[in-house]
Design a protein around this motif. Sequence first.
Motif, PDB file in Angstrom:
ATOM      1  N   VAL A   1       7.751  -1.560   4.258  1.00 10.28           N
ATOM      2  CA  VAL A   1       6.498  -1.038   3.721  1.00 10.28           C
ATOM      3  C   VAL A   1       6.448  -1.270   2.217  1.00 10.28           C
ATOM      4  O   VAL A   1       7.418  -1.008   1.505  1.00 10.28           O
ATOM      5  N   THR A   2       5.321  -1.785   1.724  1.00  9.90           N
ATOM      6  CA  THR A   2       5.101  -1.934   0.283  1.00  9.90           C
ATOM      7  C   THR A   2       3.719  -1.387  -0.042  1.00  9.90           C
ATOM      8  O   THR A   2       2.865  -1.246   0.838  1.00  9.90           O
ATOM      9  N   SER A   3       3.480  -1.072  -1.303  1.00  6.92           N
ATOM     10  CA  SER A   3       2.196  -0.484  -1.679  1.00  6.92           C
ATOM     11  C   SER A   3       1.605  -1.184  -2.891  1.00  6.92           C
ATOM     12  O   SER A   3       2.307  -1.860  -3.648  1.00  6.92           O
ATOM     13  N   GLY A   4       0.306  -1.022  -3.080  1.00  2.66           N
ATOM     14  CA  GLY A   4      -0.384  -1.618  -4.213  1.00  2.66           C
ATOM     15  C   GLY A   4      -1.838  -1.204  -4.192  1.00  2.66           C
ATOM     16  O   GLY A   4      -2.188  -0.154  -3.649  1.00  2.66           O
ATOM     17  N   ILE A   5      -2.677  -2.030  -4.769  1.00  2.00           N
ATOM     18  CA  ILE A   5      -4.108  -1.753  -4.796  1.00  2.00           C
ATOM     19  C   ILE A   5      -4.866  -2.983  -4.304  1.00  2.00           C
ATOM     20  O   ILE A   5      -4.303  -4.066  -4.158  1.00  2.00           O
ATOM     21  N   VAL A   6      -6.149  -2.800  -4.039  1.00  2.57           N
ATOM     22  CA  VAL A   6      -7.042  -3.926  -3.776  1.00  2.57           C
ATOM     23  C   VAL A   6      -7.340  -4.580  -5.111  1.00  2.57           C
ATOM     24  O   VAL A   6      -7.931  -3.971  -6.002  1.00  2.57           O
TER      25      VAL A   6
END
Length: 448
Positions: A177-182
């Motif tokens: 799992v990784t996270s970020g923004i549009v």
Amino acid sequence: MKLKLFAVLTLTSLLTLGTAQANIPFFNNKDETPTLAPMLEEVTPAVVNISVKGSREVRQRIPDMFRFFFGPNGPQEQVQERPFRGLGSGVIIDAEKGYVVTNNHVIDGASEILVTLKDGEQFDAEVIGTDANSDIALLKIKDGEGLTDIEIGSSADLRVGDFVVAIGNPFGLGQTVTSGIVSALGRSGLGIEEIENFIQTDAAINSGNSGGALVTLDGKLIGINTAILGPNGGNIGIGFAIPSDMMEALVQQLIEFGEVRRGVLGVRGNDLTADIAEALNLKANQGAFVAEVVPDSAAAEAGLLSGDVITAVNGEKIRNFGDLSARIKTMGVGKPIEITVLRDGEERTFEVTLTADEQAVEAANLHPALQGATLAPASEGGLAITELEEGSMAARYGLRKDDVIVAVNRQPVSTVSELRNVLDSAQGVVALNIRRGNSSLYLVLRGG
């Protein structure tokens, strides 16, 4: 201490802001620090690892020094079947029916497909349908039990800056799992796929993430991770996902027909620029400028005119001409859609029923003996061979470039769908009526 507290408060504020409508609790750690764990515990069982086996045809040109062994009319290249293995990701969108969405390039050419759930349970899967132009494939898990699917959100509601999470199987490590923004919306013109309308994100996407899920903070699927820009396949913070709205439209066709029956609007044009807006005195800065309406097309029949600016399709804003093209190409033939345009400074709405897309297709999908030929409707009727691979099966059967197939087993054909229907119903030998220049001849195919 103050810095740590500030960081926790800032992240807490962002998560609360991004999930105002969510029912999933985010803050259940004992020390009340923010976490995405509750959402991921619900969502990650729907994201699967996909491993494939198969063989691909590899063509190698025969060196000139060896060609004399085969004579002047001998083959120019050597064809070999080579085995391959691959890894990727997928998303369960219907637990009851066992439907899994992934990328076409993950399973292309595979003879065996194995789906592994998060808990390690494995199932065989079969292909329901694929669309190479958009890089979408739909699989069905065989005898699947205890599956978990994911809620599909609307990618039309996304805004640049929204928080997202990417889930997949990078480098075969297992679920990650990784996270970020549009980072951007409506990315096109990248040359990655024929149909492009990507969500861009800085959530880390790497090799093996293809076909995995891009989800919002409330656990809704809003994209299928597809590609990255980066040296040597490594992540540099520029990843692309197919929007969920586009994926859903394609999947519905794959379920219903086993293929995508692409619709055509019948307009040509370009992005609405500041110069065009000024020249036409339009109070708009986004849209698709219609330079030409194709005669007798769906757009012409509905009343669209050159000079119109298309600003929305089914109420969803159109950013540019590439955005319009991608949306239309994911909608099926015969689908009524609502087109909003600016004309003479006024907004108008038209209902359009899309017509069939009869562009060039690879004929190998229609009959094994047509491998190597590309077909497209001919202006004078029938289906023309627009491209023909040297030494291919179609060439060996005697077909030539610019031949026009006018009938199959004495049944006239003028569209790809008509040819497919005749070939599907034919048994044994297939006789093609060919128009070659000013002459007519028959060629007999076998192996269907």
